[in-house]
Write an enzyme that holds these catalytic residues in place. Structure first.
Site, PDB file in Angstrom:
ATOM      1  N   ASP A  82       0.803  -1.227   0.000  1.00  0.00           N
ATOM      2  CA  ASP A  82       0.000   0.000   0.000  1.00  0.00           C
ATOM      3  C   ASP A  82       0.833   1.272   0.000  1.00  0.00           C
ATOM      4  O   ASP A  82       0.358   2.320  -0.397  1.00  0.00           O
ATOM      5  CB  ASP A  82      -0.942   0.016   1.202  1.00  0.00           C
ATOM      6  CG  ASP A  82      -0.186   0.205   2.499  1.00  0.00           C
ATOM      7  OD1 ASP A  82       0.672  -0.637   2.831  1.00  0.00           O
ATOM      8  OD2 ASP A  82      -0.427   1.224   3.171  1.00  0.00           O
ATOM      9  N   ASP A  85       5.937   0.397   2.867  1.00  0.00           N
ATOM     10  CA  ASP A  85       6.245  -0.839   3.576  1.00  0.00           C
ATOM     11  C   ASP A  85       5.825  -2.026   2.717  1.00  0.00           C
ATOM     12  O   ASP A  85       5.451  -1.866   1.559  1.00  0.00           O
ATOM     13  CB  ASP A  85       5.563  -0.859   4.952  1.00  0.00           C
ATOM     14  CG  ASP A  85       4.076  -0.553   4.842  1.00  0.00           C
ATOM     15  OD1 ASP A  85       3.525  -0.632   3.725  1.00  0.00           O
ATOM     16  OD2 ASP A  85       3.455  -0.233   5.871  1.00  0.00           O
ATOM     17  N   TYR A 236      -4.195   0.604  10.022  1.00  0.00           N
ATOM     18  CA  TYR A 236      -5.406   0.983   9.294  1.00  0.00           C
ATOM     19  C   TYR A 236      -6.592   0.625  10.155  1.00  0.00           C
ATOM     20  O   TYR A 236      -7.322  -0.323   9.908  1.00  0.00           O
ATOM     21  CB  TYR A 236      -5.473   0.286   7.928  1.00  0.00           C
ATOM     22  CG  TYR A 236      -4.487   0.880   6.964  1.00  0.00           C
ATOM     23  CD1 TYR A 236      -4.760   2.094   6.341  1.00  0.00           C
ATOM     24  CD2 TYR A 236      -3.279   0.263   6.717  1.00  0.00           C
ATOM     25  CE1 TYR A 236      -3.836   2.665   5.481  1.00  0.00           C
ATOM     26  CE2 TYR A 236      -2.348   0.831   5.854  1.00  0.00           C
ATOM     27  CZ  TYR A 236      -2.643   2.030   5.239  1.00  0.00           C
ATOM     28  OH  TYR A 236      -1.736   2.598   4.392  1.00  0.00           O
ATOM     29  N   GLU A 476       6.087   9.661   2.698  1.00  0.00           N
ATOM     30  CA  GLU A 476       5.697   8.319   2.246  1.00  0.00           C
ATOM     31  C   GLU A 476       4.634   8.413   1.145  1.00  0.00           C
ATOM     32  O   GLU A 476       3.652   9.137   1.286  1.00  0.00           O
ATOM     33  CB  GLU A 476       5.143   7.505   3.427  1.00  0.00           C
ATOM     34  CG  GLU A 476       4.876   6.049   3.058  1.00  0.00           C
ATOM     35  CD  GLU A 476       4.606   5.161   4.272  1.00  0.00           C
ATOM     36  OE1 GLU A 476       4.269   5.699   5.343  1.00  0.00           O
ATOM     37  OE2 GLU A 476       4.725   3.929   4.119  1.00  0.00           O
TER      38      GLU A 476
END
Ligand code: NAG
Length: 496
Positions: A82, A85, A236, A476
């Site tokens: 996603d 990572d 999440y 990120e």
């Protein structure tokens, strides 16, 4: 709430709109939106997990995570990492797929030769979503242990962290998960529209699966089981509840299937499922504004009065987002960027801008405007606002910095992304273990692999940007930042 603050803010609105337009005029950039579009789609190839195909264009990546699912006797390879990572999280994957699909449904005709790459990007996700929903009443919602992954700085190709598999089933009714939290009914339904004429058999498969997954989710409304929660949170964490996910699934199923039961479901559950709450939220955790905008299209086309209240919510959303109107959940930076607290701000910028643009084109076709107190939001104004956000991302901002890697003369060089920041397998074939990656993470040098098209979390509320790996909220990239941007760039490449 938005309406009340509106009248007092009208003076501001005009001033701010003027500033925005004049800044744009001064810079007068004439961005190469098609180049940015191509790059925004290429980014998804760099995020691929699993066995890479022969036509893979991002060459610094190799096959990875080829045994995902083996611990539960399933093939769960594929899909997308996603962000920076190496976890495959259900929420972002589903939201990304839905927004990529929506981008193609509304703006695919503006994509030119990039359309086929955008469709491939959807298919990379849906092939995976079909795997995680292959067993009735089971949804695999995550592969990879986030704690063990986040403790290491490793290339996906070297990963030796735990590839734990998390699921929802009848006895672990993360039923909240089955709306679209990690419940991919909306994603599967939206993608079925993308493939309807391109690959009818695949499209039917996606739609049938969406129906099945939605039924499962609806039968098992509830909260994450504590066991699942511990794996998914705080990464999440479903803080917003499952209700909007169910409506989101039903709305896409309605659009994809035209079956009466989904229309009735949406109408019947509107109040129960709080469609009017938090009207200007839209992201992987909260679908309210997206639900309202998507349904409004039908109201605007004059064929669905029973959805009128959703249109009202969408109007309120539009009015609440206009610059110059103070709203507790949404601000603009001095340089003109939409800003919401909580990190990775660019996800809000691209998602909300996408809704502005989509709603603007629905309004245009209906020859309508949105009344906002004493002012009026015209389709042209909404397009201008969305374009201003896109231009900010591409470099029209106080730092003169493009927030898309590889676009323009100045862009982030130290993005928080394991694969991009570590030497490629080709350059450094020997394994780089968990903690051996730390020196690359802490290095002041630019990332060796330019992750072309990656759009990062972006500057803070003062338009400042550290360009530093440890500042993950700013540096990120994520798939759900890019997915709505694909639609925006497609439109502006055809209407610069
Ligand atoms: C924004 O970022 C700059 C540079 O990293 C920093 O100095 C400043 O304190 C930050 N401001 C806020 C409000 O976070």
């Amino acid at each position: 709430m938005a309406r009340k603050s509106l009248t007092t803010a009208l003076g501001n609105l005009r001033v701010t709109a003027f500033l925005f337009l004049s800044l744009h005029a001064v810079i007068g950039s004439g961005h190469d939106y098609h180049d940015a579009l191509r790059k925004s789609i290429l980014f998804f190839e760099g995020q691929r997990s699993g066995k890479l195909p022969p036509d893979q264009r991002v060459k610094w990546r190799r096959d990875s995570a080829l045994h995902d699912g083996s611990t539960v006797g399933r093939d769960l390879t594929g899909g997308y990492y996603d962000a920076g990572d190496n976890i495959k999280f259900g929420f972002p994957m589903a939201f990304t797929t839905t927004l990529l699909s929506w981008s193609i449904i509304d703006f695919g005709r503006n994509m030119g030769p990039e359309l086929k790459n955008a469709v491939k990007a959807v298919r990379w996700a849906t092939d995976y979503l079909l795997k995680v929903t292959a067993i009735p009443d089971v949804v695999y919602v995550q592969v990879g242990d986030a704690y063990s992954d986040h403790n290491c700085w490793e290339r996906p190709e070297d990963m030796d962290t735990l590839r734990s598999v998390y699921k929802i089933d009848g006895s672990h009714p993360g039923s909240d998960v089955a709306g679209e939290k990690p419940q991919p009914a909306a994603a599967l339904a939206a993608a079925s529209i993308v493939f309807r004429s391109r690959d009818p058999a695949y499209s039917r498969l996606l739609l049938n699966r969406a129906v099945m997954v939605f039924d499962f989710a609806d039968r098992h409304r509830g909260a994450y089981s504590s066991s699942l929660r511990s794996a998914v949170c705080p990464f999440y964490c479903d803080v917003n509840g499952y209700q909007d996910e169910l409506l989101w699934g039903a709305v896409w199923l309605h659009k994809a299937s035209r079956r009466r039961r989904y229309r009735e479901y949406v109408v019947k559950n509107e109040v129960i499922l709080h469609a009017g709450d938090t009207i200007n939220e839209f992201g992987w955790d909260n679908k309210h504004a997206g639900i309202n905008v998507l349904i409004s299209k039908e109201v605007l086309m004059g064929r669905a009065e029973y959805f009128e209240s959703f249109k009202q919510n969408a109007d309120d959303f539009i009015c609440s987002i206009l610059p110059g109107i103070s709203h507790p959940q949404l601000q603009y930076s001095p340089g003109g960027l939409i800003f919401k607290a909580g990190g990775s701000n660019m996800q809000h910028v691209t998602s909300l801008s996408f809704l502005l643009l989509a709603f603007s084109s629905y309004l245009s076709h209906a020859n309508k405007v949105v009344p906002c107190g004493e002012t009026t939001a015209s389709p042209a104004l909404l397009k201008q606002l969305a374009k201003r956000q896109v231009d900010y991302i591409l470099g029209d901002n106080p730092l003169g910095m493009s927030y898309m890697v590889g676009y323009g003369p100045r862009y982030p060089l130290r993005i928080h992304h394991r694969g991009s920041s570590l030497p490629s397998v080709q350059a450094h074939p020997a394994r780089i273990r968990c903690k051996e990656g730390s020196r690359y993470f802490l290095s002041p040098n630019p990332n060796p692999n330019v992750h072309v098209g990656a759009v990062v979390g972006g500057p803070n509320i003062t338009d400042a940007f550290p360009d530093s790996r440890p500042f993950f909220q700013e540096s990120e990239p994520t798939t759900y930042i890019n997915a709505p941007l694909v639609g925006l760039l497609a439109y502006f490449s055809a209407h610069p």
